[in-house]
Design a protein around this motif. Structure first.
Motif, PDB file in Angstrom:
ATOM      1  N   CYS A  71    -119.978  71.958  -4.792  1.00  0.00           N
ATOM      2  CA  CYS A  71    -118.782  72.159  -3.961  1.00  0.00           C
ATOM      3  C   CYS A  71    -119.157  72.191  -2.484  1.00  0.00           C
ATOM      4  O   CYS A  71    -118.489  71.567  -1.651  1.00  0.00           O
ATOM      5  CB  CYS A  71    -118.066  73.450  -4.344  1.00  0.00           C
ATOM      6  SG  CYS A  71    -117.138  73.337  -5.870  1.00  0.00           S
ATOM      7  N   LEU A  85    -105.846  68.211   1.051  1.00  0.00           N
ATOM      8  CA  LEU A  85    -106.894  67.461   0.357  1.00  0.00           C
ATOM      9  C   LEU A  85    -107.697  66.634   1.348  1.00  0.00           C
ATOM     10  O   LEU A  85    -107.197  66.258   2.405  1.00  0.00           O
ATOM     11  CB  LEU A  85    -106.281  66.526  -0.704  1.00  0.00           C
ATOM     12  CG  LEU A  85    -105.477  67.188  -1.819  1.00  0.00           C
ATOM     13  CD1 LEU A  85    -104.829  66.129  -2.699  1.00  0.00           C
ATOM     14  CD2 LEU A  85    -106.359  68.094  -2.650  1.00  0.00           C
ATOM     15  N   ILE A  98    -110.984  66.287  -2.782  1.00  0.00           N
ATOM     16  CA  ILE A  98    -111.280  67.696  -3.046  1.00  0.00           C
ATOM     17  C   ILE A  98    -110.238  68.563  -2.363  1.00  0.00           C
ATOM     18  O   ILE A  98    -109.573  68.127  -1.424  1.00  0.00           O
ATOM     19  CB  ILE A  98    -112.692  68.086  -2.552  1.00  0.00           C
ATOM     20  CG1 ILE A  98    -112.819  67.878  -1.037  1.00  0.00           C
ATOM     21  CG2 ILE A  98    -113.758  67.341  -3.302  1.00  0.00           C
ATOM     22  CD1 ILE A  98    -114.096  68.421  -0.436  1.00  0.00           C
ATOM     23  N   ASP A  99    -110.123  69.810  -2.864  1.00  0.00           N
ATOM     24  CA  ASP A  99    -109.268  70.781  -2.181  1.00  0.00           C
ATOM     25  C   ASP A  99    -110.133  71.583  -1.215  1.00  0.00           C
ATOM     26  O   ASP A  99    -111.334  71.335  -1.076  1.00  0.00           O
ATOM     27  CB  ASP A  99    -108.514  71.664  -3.178  1.00  0.00           C
ATOM     28  CG  ASP A  99    -109.422  72.545  -4.012  1.00  0.00           C
ATOM     29  OD1 ASP A  99    -110.613  72.701  -3.676  1.00  0.00           O
ATOM     30  OD2 ASP A  99    -108.935  73.079  -5.022  1.00  0.00           O
ATOM     31  N   THR A 101    -111.377  74.432  -1.345  1.00  0.00           N
ATOM     32  CA  THR A 101    -112.462  75.229  -1.928  1.00  0.00           C
ATOM     33  C   THR A 101    -113.659  74.344  -2.278  1.00  0.00           C
ATOM     34  O   THR A 101    -114.692  74.843  -2.680  1.00  0.00           O
ATOM     35  CB  THR A 101    -112.006  75.946  -3.211  1.00  0.00           C
ATOM     36  OG1 THR A 101    -111.755  74.979  -4.237  1.00  0.00           O
ATOM     37  CG2 THR A 101    -110.782  76.799  -2.969  1.00  0.00           C
ATOM     38  N   LYS A 103    -113.438  72.030  -4.643  1.00  0.00           N
ATOM     39  CA  LYS A 103    -113.247  71.607  -6.039  1.00  0.00           C
ATOM     40  C   LYS A 103    -112.691  70.185  -6.079  1.00  0.00           C
ATOM     41  O   LYS A 103    -111.737  69.859  -5.379  1.00  0.00           O
ATOM     42  CB  LYS A 103    -112.286  72.565  -6.742  1.00  0.00           C
ATOM     43  CG  LYS A 103    -112.008  72.192  -8.173  1.00  0.00           C
ATOM     44  CD  LYS A 103    -111.010  73.142  -8.802  1.00  0.00           C
ATOM     45  CE  LYS A 103    -110.635  72.637 -10.182  1.00  0.00           C
ATOM     46  NZ  LYS A 103    -109.329  73.106 -10.579  1.00  0.00           N
ATOM     47  N   VAL A 105    -110.447  67.543  -7.187  1.00  0.00           N
ATOM     48  CA  VAL A 105    -109.136  67.581  -7.833  1.00  0.00           C
ATOM     49  C   VAL A 105    -108.670  66.192  -8.267  1.00  0.00           C
ATOM     50  O   VAL A 105    -107.877  66.079  -9.196  1.00  0.00           O
ATOM     51  CB  VAL A 105    -108.068  68.263  -6.944  1.00  0.00           C
ATOM     52  CG1 VAL A 105    -108.357  69.734  -6.794  1.00  0.00           C
ATOM     53  CG2 VAL A 105    -107.958  67.593  -5.597  1.00  0.00           C
ATOM     54  N   LEU A 106    -109.162  65.151  -7.605  1.00  0.00           N
ATOM     55  CA  LEU A 106    -108.884  63.779  -8.022  1.00  0.00           C
ATOM     56  C   LEU A 106    -110.225  63.067  -8.143  1.00  0.00           C
ATOM     57  O   LEU A 106    -110.991  63.024  -7.183  1.00  0.00           O
ATOM     58  CB  LEU A 106    -107.981  63.053  -7.013  1.00  0.00           C
ATOM     59  CG  LEU A 106    -106.594  63.673  -6.801  1.00  0.00           C
ATOM     60  CD1 LEU A 106    -105.819  62.923  -5.735  1.00  0.00           C
ATOM     61  CD2 LEU A 106    -105.814  63.715  -8.093  1.00  0.00           C
ATOM     62  N   LYS A 135    -100.548  62.838  -5.106  1.00  0.00           N
ATOM     63  CA  LYS A 135    -101.486  63.964  -5.170  1.00  0.00           C
ATOM     64  C   LYS A 135    -101.923  64.314  -6.587  1.00  0.00           C
ATOM     65  O   LYS A 135    -102.825  65.124  -6.762  1.00  0.00           O
ATOM     66  CB  LYS A 135    -100.901  65.198  -4.484  1.00  0.00           C
ATOM     67  CG  LYS A 135    -100.860  65.047  -2.983  1.00  0.00           C
ATOM     68  CD  LYS A 135    -100.404  66.327  -2.326  1.00  0.00           C
ATOM     69  CE  LYS A 135    -100.430  66.193  -0.831  1.00  0.00           C
ATOM     70  NZ  LYS A 135    -100.049  67.453  -0.179  1.00  0.00           N
ATOM     71  N   THR A 136    -101.322  63.700  -7.604  1.00  0.00           N
ATOM     72  CA  THR A 136    -101.790  63.910  -8.974  1.00  0.00           C
ATOM     73  C   THR A 136    -102.808  62.842  -9.364  1.00  0.00           C
ATOM     74  O   THR A 136    -103.389  62.902 -10.434  1.00  0.00           O
ATOM     75  CB  THR A 136    -100.623  63.861  -9.987  1.00  0.00           C
ATOM     76  OG1 THR A 136    -100.098  62.527 -10.029  1.00  0.00           O
ATOM     77  CG2 THR A 136     -99.545  64.866  -9.631  1.00  0.00           C
TER      78      THR A 136
END
Length: 176
Positions: A71, A85, A98-99, A101, A103, A105-106, A135-136
């Motif tokens: 991370c 993001l 990444i977000d 944090t 992490k 995410v995609l 965003k998904t």
């Protein structure tokens, strides 16, 4: 009668056992030995269980440390955050998002990527064509353009393979 007497005498004679080492032991000695052996087995099982828990805990901590380092590396190597993001390039040269944090995410699926703007991000596929994802991670405008700019006021500039420039809306429809 002799047989009956022999059975009676034998029943009065204490039973003896021969243990694995060849010693003769009484029932009380045999019971004590079996209890010691059972206690030793339980202790060994408890020690093995404790060792297993320690190994599992060490493995869990190692995985957490690796994930944390990953991370942190992503955060150091990412672009700037837009709409929560940021695009990040993985070790294979692919981009994902990444977000804050760190992490992922995609997943890293794209040759190139722009930051999110108005809920969509331009992405380049393996055929060097550009399109847009939400965003998904869902492709909402197929990768068909030679170039695709960021959205502003509901429109984005795209260029087709012939070099023609168009403006498209968020559905991918050419509007100008």
């Amino acid at each position: 009668m002799k047989i009956l007497l022999a059975v009676f005498v034998l029943s009065l004679t204490p039973t003896t056992y021969v243990c694995a080492q060849g010693h003769i032991e009484t029932p009380a000695e045999r019971k004590a030995r079996q209890e010691r052996e059972a206690a030793a087995r339980r202790k060994k099982q408890q020690q093995e269980a404790a060792a297993k828990r320690q190994r599992e805990e060490a493995e869990r901590k190692r995985r957490e440390a690796e994930e944390q380092a990953e991370c942190e590396a992503r955060l150091r190597s990412c672009g700037y955050f837009q709409e929560g993001l940021a695009q990040v390039k993985d070790a294979n040269g692919k981009y994902g998002f990444i977000d804050k944090t760190g992490k992922m995410v995609l997943p890293s699926l794209w040759q190139a990527a722009f930051t999110f703007s108005e809920g969509l991000a331009g992405v380049q596929d393996d055929n060097d064509k550009w399109g847009y994802i939400d965003k998904t991670g869902k492709v909402v405008i197929p990768c068909q353009w030679k170039y695709a700019g960021s959205f502003s006021k509901g429109l984005a500039v795209v260029v087709d393979v012939s070099g023609n420039r168009y403006k498209i809306d968020k559905t991918g429809k050419i509007v100008e």
